[in-house]
Design a protein around this motif. Structure first.
Motif, PDB file in Angstrom:
ATOM      1  N   GLU A   1      -4.675   2.464   9.921  1.00  0.00           N
ATOM      2  CA  GLU A   1      -5.689   1.485  10.305  1.00  0.00           C
ATOM      3  C   GLU A   1      -5.224   0.040  10.119  1.00  0.00           C
ATOM      4  N   TRP A   2      -4.225  -0.213   9.315  1.00  0.00           N
ATOM      5  CA  TRP A   2      -3.905  -1.591   8.942  1.00  0.00           C
ATOM      6  C   TRP A   2      -2.400  -1.786   9.059  1.00  0.00           C
ATOM      7  N   ASP A   3      -1.956  -2.140  10.280  1.00  0.00           N
ATOM      8  CA  ASP A   3      -0.544  -2.044  10.563  1.00  0.00           C
ATOM      9  C   ASP A   3      -0.198  -2.859  11.806  1.00  0.00           C
ATOM     10  N   ILE A   4       1.045  -2.762  12.218  1.00  0.00           N
ATOM     11  CA  ILE A   4       1.439  -3.320  13.518  1.00  0.00           C
ATOM     12  C   ILE A   4       1.750  -2.120  14.418  1.00  0.00           C
ATOM     13  N   PRO A   5       1.020  -1.969  15.535  1.00  0.00           N
ATOM     14  CA  PRO A   5       1.295  -0.818  16.393  1.00  0.00           C
ATOM     15  C   PRO A   5       2.650  -0.920  17.091  1.00  0.00           C
ATOM     16  N   VAL A   6       3.240   0.242  17.363  1.00  0.00           N
ATOM     17  CA  VAL A   6       4.477   0.270  18.136  1.00  0.00           C
ATOM     18  C   VAL A   6       4.129  -0.193  19.552  1.00  0.00           C
ATOM     19  N   PRO A   7       4.859  -1.158  20.097  1.00  0.00           N
ATOM     20  CA  PRO A   7       4.506  -1.629  21.445  1.00  0.00           C
ATOM     21  C   PRO A   7       4.660  -0.487  22.454  1.00  0.00           C
ATOM     22  N   GLY A   8       3.621  -0.277  23.234  1.00  0.00           N
ATOM     23  CA  GLY A   8       3.676   0.750  24.279  1.00  0.00           C
ATOM     24  C   GLY A   8       3.439   2.158  23.759  1.00  0.00           C
TER      25      GLY A   8
ATOM     26  N   HIS B   1       0.742  -5.265   5.224  1.00  0.00           N
ATOM     27  CA  HIS B   1       0.293  -4.092   5.965  1.00  0.00           C
ATOM     28  C   HIS B   1       0.470  -2.812   5.158  1.00  0.00           C
ATOM     29  N   GLY B   2      -0.132  -1.762   5.673  1.00  0.00           N
ATOM     30  CA  GLY B   2       0.151  -0.437   5.129  1.00  0.00           C
ATOM     31  C   GLY B   2      -0.996   0.188   4.376  1.00  0.00           C
ATOM     32  N   GLN B   3      -0.766   1.473   4.092  1.00  0.00           N
ATOM     33  CA  GLN B   3      -1.818   2.271   3.474  1.00  0.00           C
ATOM     34  C   GLN B   3      -2.189   1.784   2.081  1.00  0.00           C
ATOM     35  N   LYS B   4      -1.174   1.327   1.343  1.00  0.00           N
ATOM     36  CA  LYS B   4      -1.435   0.877  -0.030  1.00  0.00           C
ATOM     37  C   LYS B   4      -2.497  -0.204  -0.042  1.00  0.00           C
ATOM     38  N   VAL B   5      -2.313  -1.167   0.885  1.00  0.00           N
ATOM     39  CA  VAL B   5      -3.231  -2.291   0.935  1.00  0.00           C
ATOM     40  C   VAL B   5      -4.606  -1.803   1.405  1.00  0.00           C
ATOM     41  N   ALA B   6      -4.598  -0.946   2.434  1.00  0.00           N
ATOM     42  CA  ALA B   6      -5.878  -0.440   2.948  1.00  0.00           C
ATOM     43  C   ALA B   6      -6.621   0.323   1.844  1.00  0.00           C
ATOM     44  N   HIS B   7      -5.893   1.126   1.055  1.00  0.00           N
ATOM     45  CA  HIS B   7      -6.525   1.875  -0.038  1.00  0.00           C
ATOM     46  C   HIS B   7      -7.114   0.942  -1.075  1.00  0.00           C
ATOM     47  N   SER B   8      -6.313  -0.045  -1.466  1.00  0.00           N
ATOM     48  CA  SER B   8      -6.795  -0.960  -2.511  1.00  0.00           C
ATOM     49  C   SER B   8      -8.027  -1.720  -2.023  1.00  0.00           C
ATOM     50  N   ALA B   9      -8.010  -2.118  -0.743  1.00  0.00           N
ATOM     51  CA  ALA B   9      -9.155  -2.852  -0.197  1.00  0.00           C
ATOM     52  C   ALA B   9     -10.401  -1.978  -0.256  1.00  0.00           C
ATOM     53  N   GLN B  10     -10.230  -0.735   0.164  1.00  0.00           N
ATOM     54  CA  GLN B  10     -11.365   0.186   0.197  1.00  0.00           C
ATOM     55  C   GLN B  10     -11.913   0.388  -1.221  1.00  0.00           C
TER      56      GLN B  10
END
Ligand code: ME8
Length: 695
Positions: free
Chosen positions: A259-266, A102-111
């Motif tokens: 965008e690419w993460d685990i949301p905080v429950p609630g 997860h995380g921005q690093k991965v989302a950036h690299s994917a993009q």
């Protein structure tokens, strides 16, 4: 006779589980003391194995934002050695590794590669799994943080800790390093940049959840002090102790939704901080929280191996505090090893772009030496763990690798086999003889090597463990030289001849078992050549004793496992090839993969200033999207007026290494046309959101 340990008095724990195993005092005064020590270690190991009835070992889960390299491989090979060793001891083993996705690093690299994050991580996971298979890694479990059961576990734990008050809502104000996904205190910055990757940090103020790490300072301190083996090696333990003594700060464990993460429950406005998410893998991969039988079977880990980069702030503080908050036992040992660095002292890492692919190294070694690829891979495994004491930094060099290959593998190990098997064929019709009277002369040396090996492995001193095997090899080689089976044959001393050959073969058998954790395929090959594979003899640690070689087995010699390398020729050849590669090709082309490494984005110039004393340079602030406004120094001051540049959309190379130009830091480059001097800026022909990828 092998020498005794030069340590006069050593007090060491005998098993990974410091809590559960007895401590023994070892006084090395001679062979009998060593044998006694061996028996006591084995007894204690057995008791401790019985108590543990399992060996759970983990590696970090590696970021799925780039290809696996020698650094990741180092940790994973080390863990593999422990896992294989414990399997040889017939202890149930769970060896887990995986990827942090997860995380921005991965989302950036994917993009940057034009892929969805899911496609991107699937692809990288494939590369990791392939690398582990190529490097003979025997992992049992591969966890991905995108696995649904892991994500559910993270949310479960987050909710549980929020309910218990260990997680609370507060306001985060401070610095954040996007590439490392780390919040940093002002004092931790180095020249205003991230201490880890050296890149600029962002100032952020946002509502966020905090984990009450501070509440666990005293307990953690007490635990580290009362468990001397909890953090290894000692130097790292001392570092961690001073860090904890300063008082732990609460950790920010969420941030504004990405965008690419685990949301905080609630609270869908927040994402769970990637490190909180990642550390939980060690729990979720053994079934926490819903498969409690499985969890209770494996928890806690006997050893967790990490690099020194992620010890103090994460594995030695945040992680144990999380476990304390969950009321779970801490791992027995956290071992932080050193870095593989380049000749110029830089850490080998993705972000520095200087990675070394271990499989490529092995293929090259196979080509140079004509060894099989499997043998070359094992040789590299051997080199990585023999060359540098585990815990210290080391730099990779081809010369050192080839020197070890020739001296240790081709000479000491390979030659012993290559000299002995023909004797069996020549004098004994290719059949392993009975031990007969007089056999067992290497028994003390075998016991000494095994004892030392066990003792060193308990402390993850792989290099010293291997040294113990090589001392045994040296004794066996000397034994063969001095007892000269050739002369015994000439003098028709058949009984003695058989005893000598038996002893050397028996010793090779023991060595094959002992090297299995380090060089599994080489071990198999030796087993095969001894005829033990066909005879379906199993490798077991308990058989690392003299006189356990079965007789009447027909050996099966093969080609030399480690063909010697002409080091001078090989080095000249490697040098010539590297010069050839660095020369531009006739057509001056680059591959599509090379081009893809350049990250180009649309950026909007939001500020432009002249730099006093530099008449060609402008200092630009360029918005490249996702709250990233970069300072870029551009040599365009003579062609453009700063005011004309405001709001102009340019194309920015965003993954260029930072540089200091005329005393001003520059984090990227803008594209301009013109051979020597910039004549025109490359701009977009219609408005695009800053950060839009250019392909
Ligand atoms: O830190 N020398 O992942 P990562 C030796 N996802 N070891 C090295 C190395 C080098 N030059 N470079 C990397 C992360 N390593 C997190 C971990 S765990 C809950 C989350 C090894 O891909 C070393 O083990 O950056 C280091 O700790 C790890 O790779 C970092 O891998």
């Amino acid at each position: 006779m092998a020498g005794t340990s030069n340590r006069a008095l050593v007090e060491q724990p005998v098993a990974q589980s410091a809590k559960k195993s007895a401590k023994i005092r070892i006084i090395c005064q001679g062979q009998s003391a060593l044998n006694a020590m061996s028996d006591r270690i084995n007894q204690a190991m057995r008791q401790s194995d019985d108590l543990m009835k399992k060996f759970y070992i983990t590696t970090p889960i590696y970021y799925a934002n780039g290809q696996p390299h020698i650094g990741h491989s180092y940790t994973t090979i080390a863990a593999d050695v422990h896992a294989r060793y414990h399997r040889l001891r017939a202890t149930p083993v769970l060896f887990a590794t995986g990827t942090d996705e997860h995380g921005q690093k991965v989302a950036h690299s994917a993009q940057a590669q034009g892929m969805t994050p899911q496609e991107f991580v699937d692809n990288i996971v494939g590369s990791f799994k392939q690398m582990w298979q190529r490097l003979h890694i025997s992992y049992d479990r591969f966890i991905r943080t995108t696995d649904p059961h892991h994500m559910a576990a993270v949310q479960h734990i987050f909710s549980q800790l929020r309910e218990s008050g260990d997680i609370y809502l507060g306001e985060y104000e401070g610095w954040y390093c996007v590439p490392c996904e780390t919040y940093l205190a002002e004092v931790e910055l180095v020249d205003g940049c991230c201490p880890e990757c050296g890149r600029p940090v962002e100032q952020v103020t946002e509502q966020a959840y905090f984990f009450r790490t501070s509440a666990y300072t005293d307990r953690l301190l007490e635990h580290i002090e009362s468990h001397p083996d909890f953090i290894q090696p000692k130097s790292r333990r001392n570092e961690v102790l001073s860090f904890v003594k300063e008082g732990l700060r609460d950790a920010c464990v969420s941030r504004n939704r990405m965008e690419w993460d685990i949301p905080v429950p609630g609270d869908e406005s927040q994402s769970i901080y990637v490190w909180f998410d990642a550390l939980i893998n060690y729990l979720s991969q053994v079934g926490y929280p819903d498969k409690l039988d499985e969890f209770n079977r494996w928890w806690p880990p006997q050893i967790q191996i990490v690099g020194k980069d992620i010890l103090t702030r994460f594995h030695a503080t945040l992680w144990p505090a999380m476990l304390m908050a969950l009321d779970l036992p801490l791992p027995d040992v956290l071992f932080a090893h050193g870095w593989w660095i380049t000749d110029s002292g830089d850490k080998i890492s993705k972000s520095k772009g200087n990675i070394l692919d271990p499989y490529e190294v092995a293929l090259e070694l196979a080509r140079i030496s004509t060894a099989t690829t499997a043998v070359a891979v094992d040789s590299l495994r051997y080199f990585l763990l023999r060359q540098i004491t585990f815990g210290l930094d080391g730099s990779f060099s081809w010369r050192a690798l080839l020197a070890r290959f020739n001296a240790d593998l081709a000479n000491d190990l390979g030659n012993l086999l290559n000299r002995t098997l023909p004797l069996v064929e020549r004098y004994l019709n290719g059949v392993i003889p009975e031990p007969g009277p007089g056999a067992g002369e290497l028994s003390d040396e075998i016991d000494h090597a095994r004892t030392k090996f066990e003792h060193e492995l308990v402390h993850s001193d792989f290099s010293a463990a291997l040294t113990a095997i090589w001392e045994l090899l040296s004794s066996a080689n000397k034994f063969l030289d001095t007892r000269g089976p050739w002369a015994l044959h000439k003098d028709a001393k058949q009984v003695e001849l058989e005893a000598v050959i038996y002893d050397v073969l028996d010793c090779i058998r023991v060595v094959a078992i002992m090297i299995e954790p380090f060089m599994p395929k080489v071990s198999d090959e030796i087993w095969q050549q001894l005829g033990l594979q066909s005879a379906q003899i199993e490798k077991r640690w308990e058989d690392c004793r003299a006189l356990k070689l079965p007789s009447d087995i027909t050996i099966a010699p093969g080609r030399p496992i480690f063909p010697r390398v002409d080091i001078k020729r090989a080095m000249d050849q490697l040098q010539a090839e590297s010069e050839e590669q660095s020369e531009p090709t006739a057509a001056n082309t680059i591959s599509i993969d090379e081009f893809k490494q350049v990250e180009l984005r649309v950026g909007t110039i939001v500020e432009a200033h002249r730099i006093p004393g530099a008449d060609k340079l402008l200092r630009l602030m360029v918005d490249v999207g996702e709250s990233d406004t970069r300072q870029i120094v551009a040599g365009i001051a003579q062609q453009f007026n700063p005011r004309e540049l405001l709001d102009v959309q340019v194309i920015v190379v965003t993954n260029l290494e930072p540089a200091t130009i005329h005393g001003v830091e520059s984090h990227g480059m803008i594209l301009a046309a013109g051979a020597d001097e910039p004549e025109a800026l490359v701009i977009t022909d219609s408005k695009c959101p800053p950060g839009t990828i250019v392909r």
